[in-house]
Enzyme design. Structure first.
Site, mmCIF file in Angstrom:
data_model
loop_
_atom_site.group_PDB
_atom_site.id
_atom_site.type_symbol
_atom_site.label_atom_id
_atom_site.label_comp_id
_atom_site.label_asym_id
_atom_site.label_seq_id
_atom_site.Cartn_x
_atom_site.Cartn_y
_atom_site.Cartn_z
ATOM 1 N NE ARG A 184 -12.762 1.201 3.598
ATOM 2 C CZ ARG A 184 -13.331 2.555 3.947
ATOM 3 N NH1 ARG A 184 -14.555 3.496 3.321
ATOM 4 N NH2 ARG A 184 -12.294 4.281 3.024
ATOM 5 N NE ARG A 188 -17.233 1.956 -7.379
ATOM 6 C CZ ARG A 188 -16.456 2.934 -8.008
ATOM 7 N NH1 ARG A 188 -16.212 2.908 -9.119
ATOM 8 N NH2 ARG A 188 -15.672 4.192 -7.285
ATOM 9 N NE ARG A 261 8.380 -1.972 -3.267
ATOM 10 C CZ ARG A 261 8.631 -2.495 -3.486
ATOM 11 N NH1 ARG A 261 9.914 -2.793 -2.569
ATOM 12 N NH2 ARG A 261 8.942 -2.767 -4.266
ATOM 13 N NE ARG A 292 0.847 2.485 -12.798
ATOM 14 C CZ ARG A 292 -0.156 3.328 -12.012
ATOM 15 N NH1 ARG A 292 -1.579 4.020 -12.415
ATOM 16 N NH2 ARG A 292 0.369 5.172 -11.764
ATOM 17 C CD GLU A 318 3.783 3.280 -13.155
ATOM 18 O OE1 GLU A 318 3.500 3.019 -12.139
ATOM 19 O OE2 GLU A 318 3.271 4.257 -13.978
ATOM 20 C CE1 TYR A 374 0.832 6.651 -2.315
ATOM 21 C CE2 TYR A 374 -1.765 7.132 -1.874
ATOM 22 C CZ TYR A 374 -0.182 7.310 -2.311
ATOM 23 O OH TYR A 374 -1.065 7.012 -3.668
ATOM 24 C CG ASP A 376 -4.175 10.309 -3.080
ATOM 25 O OD1 ASP A 376 -3.434 9.701 -3.024
ATOM 26 O OD2 ASP A 376 -5.650 9.319 -1.876
#
Length: 394
Positions: A184, A188, A261, A292, A318, A374, A376
Site C-alpha cells: 500500500r 491523500r 541492511r 536523506r 544517511e 522490523y 517500529d
C-alpha cells in the site's frame, strides 16, 4: 544461588522496558550493553544544545494508548509532526503523497482533478503491465515492487519519488524486490503533510536517552560489556537471560548469516542557524549517493532546553548499505529466504531452552534483532510489555 533474576543483554527499548517491568515486580536485573551508552539505536547525544539522533531519525508514533501512556511515564513528549520533503534533482515535493505533491507534479488544484490524474495513470500502467504478462487487467498480479508501485500510483510518482530512493535503501533494483514491501502507498487527497496516521506522536523533550535513563533508574547497568566475550561468566550471574541482539550471532552464525541492511552516517556541525529548514529531506533520485539528510534541531523546533534559538545546526547524511560482520545491523531483510533461515534459528532457540529448562534457566529472544522482525518503536515497547507479562505474570 544466582545474584540476579534476569540478565538483560541490550539496553535498547526492549531491554529497558523488560527490565523496568521486572524491577517493578521486585525482581533483580542486570542490564549490559556492548556500546558505551544506553538506549540502543534511539540514543540521542547533545551537541551544541541539539539532541542528535546518533543512529538515525526516530519519531515516536502510535495508535496504542497503553504504549503512549507508558512512555509518558518516563518523558514529556513535544508535539513534533513528521512532515518530510522529497528532493528529486532539485525539485521539492511534499510527503506523504498529498495535494501539495500532486499540485507540484501535475499542476492539479482540486482533489477531484488529482483523483482523475492518478486513476488515468493507474489505468494506463495496468494495461501495459498486464499486456507485458500476456494476461488481462483483471488477471494481472504484480511480480515485484516496481510493478506493484506503478499499479498503485502510476509512472510519474514511481519514477520521481519511489524508484531511486527505494533502490538506494535496499541496494537492489525494484524489479528484484518483492511486491509485498510496498503493498500500500499512502495517497491523500487533502493538504495534509503529516506522514503518520497515528493518534499520538512526538519526540521526548531532551531526547530519547533521558527517557531510557528513567526506565533504567535503580537497575544495575553495565556498559562496554561484550556478552559473547564473557558469556559463561555472565550467564552464571542470573537465572534467566533476555537477549536482544542478533539471533544468528547468538548461535555463532552456525546456520549461516541472516541478511540486514545497515546505515552509515556523515555528520556535520555547521555554523549557521539552518541548513534545509526541515527535519528530514529524502533524496529520491538515483544519482545522489545518500538517501536523506536529517537536520536534528528541527525535531525540537530549533530551540534549546531554555527555549532559545540555537545558532548552529547539525546535519547527518544517511547512506544505506549491505550489512557485513562488524557493521551495525539496522533492518532485517524479511524475504522468503531469510524467513526460512530465521525459522531454523528459532528451532535452535527452542532446543536451547529445552536444555536450559533442566537447569531451571531460560533465554528469551526479543526485539528487532532477537526476533528478526522490523518493529517500529511503539511495536517494540508493546512486544516487550507482552513478553514481560508472559514471563512475569500480571
Amino acid at each position: 544461588m544466582a545474584k540476579y533474576d534476569y540478565l538483560i543483554v541490550g539496553a535498547g527499548l526492549f531491554g529497558a522496558v523488560f527490565a523496568r517491568e521486572a524491577a517493578d515486580k521486585g525482581l533483580k536485573c542486570l542490564v549490559i550493553d556492548k556500546r558505551p551508552h544506553i538506549a540502543g539505536n534511539v540514543y540521542t547525544e547533545n551537541v551544541e544544545g541539539i539532541n542528535v539522533h546518533k543512529y538515525g531519525a526516530h519519531i515516536f508514533h502510535t495508535n496504542l494508548k497503553n504504549v503512549w501512556d507508558y512512555v509518558n511515564r518516563f518523558a514529556v513528549f513535544n508535539r513534533f509532526t513528521n512532515s518530510p520533503v522529497a528532493n528529486y534533482k532539485g525539485e521539492l515535493f511534499s510527503l506523504p503523497f498529498n495535494m501539495y505533491t500532486f499540485n507540484k507534479m501535475w499542476g492539479v488544484v482540486t482533489p477531484e482533478e488529482a483523483e482523475a490524474k492518478i486513476a488515468e495513470q493507474k489505468k494506463e500502467a495496468l494495461s501495459e503491465l498486464a499486456a507485458a504478462q500476456g494476461v488481462s487487467v483483471e488477471e494481472f498480479e504484480p511480480r515485484n515492487l516496481e510493478e506493484q508501485a506503478i499499479s498503485l500510483v502510476g509512472v510519474d510518482i514511481y519514477e520521481k519519488l519511489i524508484k531511486g530512493y527505494t533502490e538506494k535503501q535496499w541496494g537492489r533494483p525494484c524489479t528484484e524486490l518483492p511486491s509485498f514491501i510496498i503493498k500500500r502507498l499512502p495517497v491523500r487527497y487533502t493538504f495534509d503533510n503529516n506522514y503518520f496516521n497515528a493518534l499520538y506522536q512526538g519526540i521526548p523533550v531532551g531526547g530519547y536517552t533521558g527517557m531510557v535513563e528513567n526506565m533504567l533508574k535503580g537497575i544495575d547497568t553495565k556498559l562496554g560489556v561484550d556478552y559473547f566475550e564473557n558469556k559463561a561468566e555472565l550467564d552464571e550471574l542470573a537465572d534467566n537471560v533476555v537477549y536482544t541482539g542478533a539471533i544468528d550471532a547468538y548461535f555463532n552464525y552456525s546456520l549461516g548469516e541472516l541478511q540486514y541492511r545497515s546505515v552509515r552516517f556523515e555528520n556535520e556541525l555547521l555554523d549557521k542557524p539552518s541548513f534545509q529548514g526541515n527535519a528530514a529531506v529524502n533524496y529520491t533520485d538515483a544519482e545522489t549517493p545518500w538517501t536523506r539528510i536529517i537536520e536534528h534541531k528541527w525535531f525540537e523546533f530549533g530551540k534549546d532546553a531554555e527555549g532559545n534559538d540555537i545558532p548552529k545546526t547539525v546535519i547527518s547524511r544517511e547512506y544505506s548499505s549491505e550489512w557485513k560482520k562488524g557493521d551495525e545491523p539496522y533492518y532485517p531483510v524479511n524475504d522468503e529466504k531469510n524467513g526460512a533461515l530465521y525459522a531454523k534459528y528459532k528451532e535452535l532457540a527452542e532446543k536451547e531452552n529445552a536444555a536450559l529448562k533442566e537447569k531451571g534457566k531460560k533465554v528469551v529472544f526479543g526485539g528487532r534483532l532477537g526476533e528478526y522482525k522490523y518493529y517500529d518503536m511503539d511495536a517494540v515497547i508493546a512486544r516487550a510489555l507482552e513478553v514481560a507479562k508472559m514471563e512475569l505474570g500480571d
